[in-house]
Design a protein around this motif. Structure first.
Motif, PDB file in Angstrom:
ATOM      1  N   VAL A  22       0.811  -1.231   0.000  1.00  0.00           N
ATOM      2  CA  VAL A  22       0.000   0.000   0.000  1.00  0.00           C
ATOM      3  C   VAL A  22       0.842   1.279   0.000  1.00  0.00           C
ATOM      4  N   PRO A  23       1.791   1.421   0.926  1.00  0.00           N
ATOM      5  CA  PRO A  23       2.486   2.722   0.964  1.00  0.00           C
ATOM      6  C   PRO A  23       3.357   3.000  -0.258  1.00  0.00           C
ATOM      7  N   PHE A  24       3.686   1.975  -1.038  1.00  0.00           N
ATOM      8  CA  PHE A  24       4.659   2.169  -2.110  1.00  0.00           C
ATOM      9  C   PHE A  24       4.064   2.190  -3.512  1.00  0.00           C
ATOM     10  N   THR A  25       2.738   2.080  -3.605  1.00  0.00           N
ATOM     11  CA  THR A  25       2.112   2.002  -4.921  1.00  0.00           C
ATOM     12  C   THR A  25       0.961   3.002  -5.000  1.00  0.00           C
ATOM     13  N   LYS A  26       0.198   2.892  -6.090  1.00  0.00           N
ATOM     14  CA  LYS A  26      -0.947   3.798  -6.224  1.00  0.00           C
ATOM     15  C   LYS A  26      -1.962   3.567  -5.100  1.00  0.00           C
ATOM     16  N   LEU A  27      -1.822   2.423  -4.417  1.00  0.00           N
ATOM     17  CA  LEU A  27      -2.728   2.188  -3.287  1.00  0.00           C
ATOM     18  C   LEU A  27      -2.495   3.188  -2.160  1.00  0.00           C
ATOM     19  N   SER A  28      -1.381   3.914  -2.244  1.00  0.00           N
ATOM     20  CA  SER A  28      -1.144   4.950  -1.238  1.00  0.00           C
ATOM     21  C   SER A  28      -2.209   6.034  -1.303  1.00  0.00           C
ATOM     22  N   HIS A  29      -3.095   5.936  -2.276  1.00  0.00           N
ATOM     23  CA  HIS A  29      -4.205   6.899  -2.265  1.00  0.00           C
ATOM     24  C   HIS A  29      -5.046   6.734  -1.004  1.00  0.00           C
ATOM     25  N   ALA A  30      -4.783   5.658  -0.257  1.00  0.00           N
ATOM     26  CA  ALA A  30      -5.443   5.502   1.042  1.00  0.00           C
ATOM     27  C   ALA A  30      -5.252   6.750   1.902  1.00  0.00           C
ATOM     28  N   VAL A  31      -4.067   7.340   1.874  1.00  0.00           N
ATOM     29  CA  VAL A  31      -3.890   8.614   2.588  1.00  0.00           C
ATOM     30  C   VAL A  31      -3.726   9.785   1.628  1.00  0.00           C
ATOM     31  N   LEU A  32      -3.053   9.531   0.490  1.00  0.00           N
ATOM     32  CA  LEU A  32      -2.759  10.672  -0.389  1.00  0.00           C
ATOM     33  C   LEU A  32      -4.028  11.233  -1.042  1.00  0.00           C
ATOM     34  N   PHE A  33      -5.080  10.423  -1.081  1.00  0.00           N
ATOM     35  CA  PHE A  33      -6.367  10.936  -1.542  1.00  0.00           C
ATOM     36  C   PHE A  33      -6.687  12.240  -0.821  1.00  0.00           C
ATOM     37  N   PHE A  34      -6.514  12.214   0.508  1.00  0.00           N
ATOM     38  CA  PHE A  34      -6.910  13.380   1.307  1.00  0.00           C
ATOM     39  C   PHE A  34      -6.060  14.590   0.952  1.00  0.00           C
ATOM     40  N   PHE A  35      -4.783  14.359   0.699  1.00  0.00           N
ATOM     41  CA  PHE A  35      -3.891  15.482   0.406  1.00  0.00           C
ATOM     42  C   PHE A  35      -4.138  16.017  -1.003  1.00  0.00           C
ATOM     43  N   SER A  36      -4.352  15.096  -1.931  1.00  0.00           N
ATOM     44  CA  SER A  36      -4.598  15.529  -3.300  1.00  0.00           C
ATOM     45  C   SER A  36      -5.895  16.328  -3.387  1.00  0.00           C
ATOM     46  N   ARG A  37      -6.912  15.812  -2.745  1.00  0.00           N
ATOM     47  CA  ARG A  37      -8.193  16.525  -2.766  1.00  0.00           C
ATOM     48  C   ARG A  37      -8.057  17.881  -2.094  1.00  0.00           C
ATOM     49  N   ALA A  38      -7.327  17.883  -0.968  1.00  0.00           N
ATOM     50  CA  ALA A  38      -7.158  19.143  -0.246  1.00  0.00           C
ATOM     51  C   ALA A  38      -6.425  20.150  -1.126  1.00  0.00           C
ATOM     52  N   ALA A  39      -5.382  19.695  -1.806  1.00  0.00           N
ATOM     53  CA  ALA A  39      -4.590  20.600  -2.642  1.00  0.00           C
ATOM     54  C   ALA A  39      -5.463  21.220  -3.722  1.00  0.00           C
ATOM     55  N   THR A  40      -6.271  20.387  -4.354  1.00  0.00           N
ATOM     56  CA  THR A  40      -7.116  20.897  -5.424  1.00  0.00           C
ATOM     57  C   THR A  40      -8.228  21.774  -4.864  1.00  0.00           C
ATOM     58  N   ALA A  41      -8.730  21.418  -3.711  1.00  0.00           N
ATOM     59  CA  ALA A  41      -9.774  22.242  -3.092  1.00  0.00           C
ATOM     60  C   ALA A  41      -9.238  23.630  -2.783  1.00  0.00           C
ATOM     61  N   VAL A  42      -7.988  23.687  -2.335  1.00  0.00           N
ATOM     62  CA  VAL A  42      -7.403  24.980  -2.011  1.00  0.00           C
ATOM     63  C   VAL A  42      -7.244  25.808  -3.287  1.00  0.00           C
ATOM     64  N   GLU A  43      -6.862  25.121  -4.364  1.00  0.00           N
ATOM     65  CA  GLU A  43      -6.684  25.843  -5.602  1.00  0.00           C
ATOM     66  C   GLU A  43      -8.012  26.296  -6.205  1.00  0.00           C
ATOM     67  N   PHE A  44      -9.021  25.461  -6.055  1.00  0.00           N
ATOM     68  CA  PHE A  44     -10.332  25.795  -6.604  1.00  0.00           C
ATOM     69  C   PHE A  44     -11.184  26.527  -5.573  1.00  0.00           C
ATOM     70  N   GLY A  45     -10.581  26.782  -4.433  1.00  0.00           N
ATOM     71  CA  GLY A  45     -11.366  27.245  -3.292  1.00  0.00           C
ATOM     72  C   GLY A  45     -12.252  28.436  -3.554  1.00  0.00           C
ATOM     73  N   ARG A  46     -11.718  29.463  -4.260  1.00  0.00           N
ATOM     74  CA  ARG A  46     -12.560  30.641  -4.394  1.00  0.00           C
ATOM     75  C   ARG A  46     -13.710  30.409  -5.361  1.00  0.00           C
ATOM     76  N   ARG A  47     -13.616  29.332  -6.167  1.00  0.00           N
ATOM     77  CA  ARG A  47     -14.783  28.950  -6.958  1.00  0.00           C
ATOM     78  C   ARG A  47     -15.351  27.716  -6.278  1.00  0.00           C
ATOM     79  N   GLU A  48     -16.187  27.910  -5.282  1.00  0.00           N
ATOM     80  CA  GLU A  48     -16.500  26.813  -4.377  1.00  0.00           C
ATOM     81  C   GLU A  48     -17.236  25.665  -5.042  1.00  0.00           C
ATOM     82  N   TYR A  49     -17.888  25.941  -6.143  1.00  0.00           N
ATOM     83  CA  TYR A  49     -18.587  24.870  -6.839  1.00  0.00           C
ATOM     84  C   TYR A  49     -17.625  23.790  -7.282  1.00  0.00           C
ATOM     85  N   SER A  50     -16.383  24.165  -7.522  1.00  0.00           N
ATOM     86  CA  SER A  50     -15.448  23.260  -8.175  1.00  0.00           C
ATOM     87  C   SER A  50     -14.677  22.399  -7.193  1.00  0.00           C
ATOM     88  N   ILE A  51     -14.885  22.611  -5.924  1.00  0.00           N
ATOM     89  CA  ILE A  51     -14.142  21.919  -4.883  1.00  0.00           C
ATOM     90  C   ILE A  51     -14.303  20.435  -4.940  1.00  0.00           C
TER      91      ILE A  51
END
Lengths: 159, 153, 221, 249
Positions: free
Chosen positions: C192-221
């Motif tokens: 899990v930690p060494f493959t795409k299965l790491s999305h188990a935790v990285l999902f949260f970071f990736s989503r957060a990163a994109t949410a921050v970038e799309f943040g001012r257009r809240e529909y896109s979060i």
């Protein structure tokens, strides 16, 4: 602290593995069917056919039957008679509310857990030492075929 | 665009007439998807039109016209691909049946005008400002009377 | 020490350790590296957006569900069963109870755990068929996409076979199914930690990163 | 350039720019395919798998995997993909369950190629114009003021008292345009002037660098030029004391 109840230091007492155990001189049943459905309700897995004889050949009574006080097993092996109180596991370990002698089990280890710790814990420990031991898998003690047969037999008996 | 919206919305600019031909609206990526102006964009379009026909996916999830990301200023080298990927936008426009496409973006408007030729859409792509400037009420005192008369004469 | 003792002893602890430490490390590395290289992420960070994006995407309340309801329903069910069944099935709880940690908690009814296991397997088969039958996914997929799907499904398959002794007893596979189950489970935890299965935790970071970038257009979060 | 020198340069360029986000994105994509039908390139190409957004980042991941050791042919292929098969519209990101920002990675790849001297010629000349004149079309300050003057004169005949106020200090709105308007679409300027005048807006147009609000250097990832352009516009707004900058879109 360890997986085996024998090393539970904090406790006053604990269990008896089995339904019976009489003085060593007496004849022992070779196999005991452990069926605690009266205490635990309908069993999810098949009842365990416990080879008491095989265990007696390899172990002392007090390896399993125990009553811990200040880290020492104070049970009198000579008092292990089939119907005696404190011989069977469920005398002290029970699911909440049905315990016969709650004061005898301050660790509050429920019956099923007590069995698993006692049997599985010892089997695992023994195996880890590289010695021959009993089953360590679920189905090793609770064969599925038997449970299926029992489930089939029951409705038939009812009808 | 936001300024036009506020002028129209607050009545600072009044219109003498609305566009009677059916209109639809492009949502430029940088104004809408990135600029967060989807609602105002649409509101301006609706204020300017009598027969506004939204596209599929109108608003935040609209497709790019195909002219974004530097595709228009890249010029000739991108033209072929630009026309091809613009097929989706062309189909969207065609599906609305609109004759006027309101396009608040220079990139998009160049692309949509090209698409019009490529796909025979029979539409006109215009900026908001063109419609507003054309259809707004100019106060009396700002209208040069003599010239009007001269023209009439 | 035989293989089973090894598998349910040291190997189990090692794999759980690799899994947990690995995922925590991935999370920590993300935070450290993003502090250094993705300053924009932190300059505009707002919890509001991050929580909003989680609320939309951790449950089926997002636009992708509307676009492809069948895939999304199955994908959410897959993840739900994949996480819940192993944590709350009775045999695993018994392992915790007899372990040094002596943790004990209420188990799922056996029947439910069974159905969840079958659901994971059925959806894994669906995902495999989907991957094989769609020209798009065949084009995108690399060997690891197939291997990881199998690695993910195997513990569930062997769990079912082991609990039901489906292969019978007295044969090598049937008798050792619980061992195979433990080993395949450990394999999954370790990768899990060494493959795409790491999305188990990285999902949260990736989503957060994109949410921050799309943040001012809240529909896109 | 020797490949090894290039790979070194590539890795040096990427090192500070491939952050935690890009790394995670490249790793966690499960190839679920949800981005495919969000992309107009994919749909318009009859669902060509090559056009799936998730497939378009393979050049970046390949460059990283090979540690920058790529040949001219590879660079050309990457160029064709990132310039000719993506508008960086970010629609795919809106539908990605993980929120993977494909456009960001395309932009990074473009920036990488730009750092290696590879970018569309038309954009290269626009950047040259930016550096020389501050606007993409290479319109000189004189021509710009000229255009404004005749736009104003022409409109005066239509609207009484219409002015295009240049460099008016203290105006509320500073208006900037796309330099293409100055060259090809001057009527756009006139229309805005008419609207502003009728609305009674307090507005102005800057005469010096900063009046072109386009930023084509952004498309190739030339962030240095991009920054200068934005700084120009804000410097003009500050000088003129404008409260808002209105752009032509």
């Amino acid at each position: 602290m360890n997986t085996a109840p024998l090393s539970l230091k904090q406790a006053v007492l604990v269990l008896a593995l089995l339904v019976l155990c009489a003085p060593a001189a007496q004849a022992q049943p070779d196999e005991v069917l452990i069926d605690n459905s009266k205490v635990l309700g309908p069993l999810k897995r098949s009842a365990v056919a416990f080879p008491h004889g095989t265990h007696m050949a390899a172990l002392d009574c007090l390896n399993c039957h125990h009553r811990m006080e200040k880290g020492k097993n104070t049970l009198d092996a000579g008092a292990l008679e089939e119907k005696a109180k404190g011989v069977r596991c469920q005398d002290c370990h029970a699911v909440k509310g049905t315990r016969i002698a709650p004061d005898l089990d301050p660790t509050q280890t429920p019956l099923m857990q007590a069995f698993h710790k006692q049997c599985l814990g010892c089997h695992q420990k023994t195996a880890a030492l590289g010695k021959k031991t009993g089953p360590r898998t679920c189905a090793g003690c609770h064969p599925v075929a038997k449970a299926k047969a029992a489930a089939k037999a029951e409705p038939k008996a009812g009808s | 665009m936001e300024l036009f919206h506020d002028y129209l919305d607050q009545g600072i600019i009044k219109l003498s007439k609305k566009v009677t031909e059916p209109t639809t609206l492009q949502d430029p990526c940088n104004v809408v998807r990135s600029g967060g102006l989807a609602a105002k964009n649409r509101h301006v379009a609706e204020m300017l039109s009598e027969d506004f026909r939204p596209m599929d996916n109108q608003g935040n999830y609209n497709y790019c016209c195909g002219g974004g990301g530097g595709a228009i200023p890249m010029g000739g080298e991108m033209r072929k691909q630009r026309m091809k990927c613009g097929k989706i936008k062309a189909e969207q426009i065609r599906a609305t049946g609109a004759k006027i496409v309101l396009v608040p973006c220079h990139n998009c408007i160049d692309q949509i005008r090209d698409l019009n030729k490529e796909y025979d859409l029979g539409i006109k792509a215009v900026h908001f400002k063109e419609i507003i400037a054309h259809n707004m009420i100019v106060p009396e005192h700002m209208i040069p009377k003599e010239e009007d008369e001269e023209e009439k004469a | 020490m035989d293989v089973l003792a090894l598998a349910e002893g040291p190997l189990l602890w090692i794999s759980l350790g690799v899994f947990a430490v690995g995922l925590v490390t991935r999370a920590a590395l993300f935070l450290v590296e993003s502090r250094e290289k993705d300053k924009i992420f932190w300059q505009h960070f707002k919890w509001k957006w991050v929580l909003a994006t989680m609320a939309k995407w951790l449950v089926p309340a997002n636009r992708t569900v509307a676009k492809d309801p069948v895939f999304c329903a199955l994908a959410y069910a897959f993840h739900f069963c994949l996480i819940v069944a192993p944590i709350w099935c009775l045999p695993h709880i018994i392992y915790w109870e007899t372990s040094r940690l002596a943790w004990s908690f209420t188990a799922l009814p056996d029947g439910l755990a069974d159905w969840m296991t079958l659901a994971v397997l059925a959806i894994a088969v669906y995902l495999l068929i989907r991957r094989l039958s769609s020209p798009d996914l065949r084009y995108l997929s690399t060997a690891s996409d197939y291997v990881l799907l199998v690695i993910t499904a195997l513990p569930f398959l062997t769990a079912y076979l082991s609990v039901h002794q489906s292969l019978g007893t007295g044969n090598l596979l049937g008798d050792n199914m619980q061992l195979i189950h433990i080993l395949t489970g450990e394999l999954m935890l370790v990768v899990v930690p060494f493959t795409k299965l790491s999305h188990a935790v990285l999902f949260f970071f990736s989503r957060a990163a994109t949410a921050v970038e799309f943040g001012r257009r809240e529909y896109s979060i | 350039m020797e490949p090894s020198t290039r790979s070194k340069a590539i890795m040096e360029f990427l090192k500070p720019r491939v952050g935690a986000r890009v790394k995670s994105w490249l790793e966690i994509c499960t190839k679920c395919g949800q981005c495919a039908d969000t992309c107009h390139f994919y749909l318009a190409a009859d669902r060509d798998p090559k056009m799936i957004p998730a497939a378009k980042v393979k050049y970046l991941s390949e460059i990283i995997r090979r540690k920058g050791e790529v040949d001219d042919e590879f660079i050309q292929k990457a160029y064709d993909c990132i310039y000719h098969e993506c508008n960086m519209c970010r629609r795919c990101t809106q539908f990605c369950p993980f929120g993977i920002n494909i456009a960001d990675m395309i932009a990074l790849t473009r920036a990488l190629l730009f750092s290696q001297g590879v970018c569309p010629e038309a954009l290269r000349s626009a950047i040259k114009n930016y550096h020389e004149t501050g606007n993409q079309m290479g319109v000189s300050e004189e021509d710009w003021l000229d255009t404004l003057t005749w736009c104003e004169e022409e409109m005066e005949s239509e609207i009484v008292g219409l002015k295009i106020p240049v460099d008016k200090v203290g105006a509320e709105i500073m208006y900037t345009i796309n330099a293409r308007e100055a060259k090809f679409y001057p009527q756009d300027i006139q229309e805005v002037a008419k609207i502003m005048h009728v609305a009674g807006a307090s507005w102005t147009v800057p005469s010096k660098r900063g009046w072109d609000d386009t930023n084509l250097s952004m498309f190739v990832g030339d962030l240095k030029t991009s920054r200068t352009l934005v700084e120009n516009t804000f410097a003009r707004a500050t000088e003129l004391g404008a409260k808002k900058v209105a752009i032509t879109e």
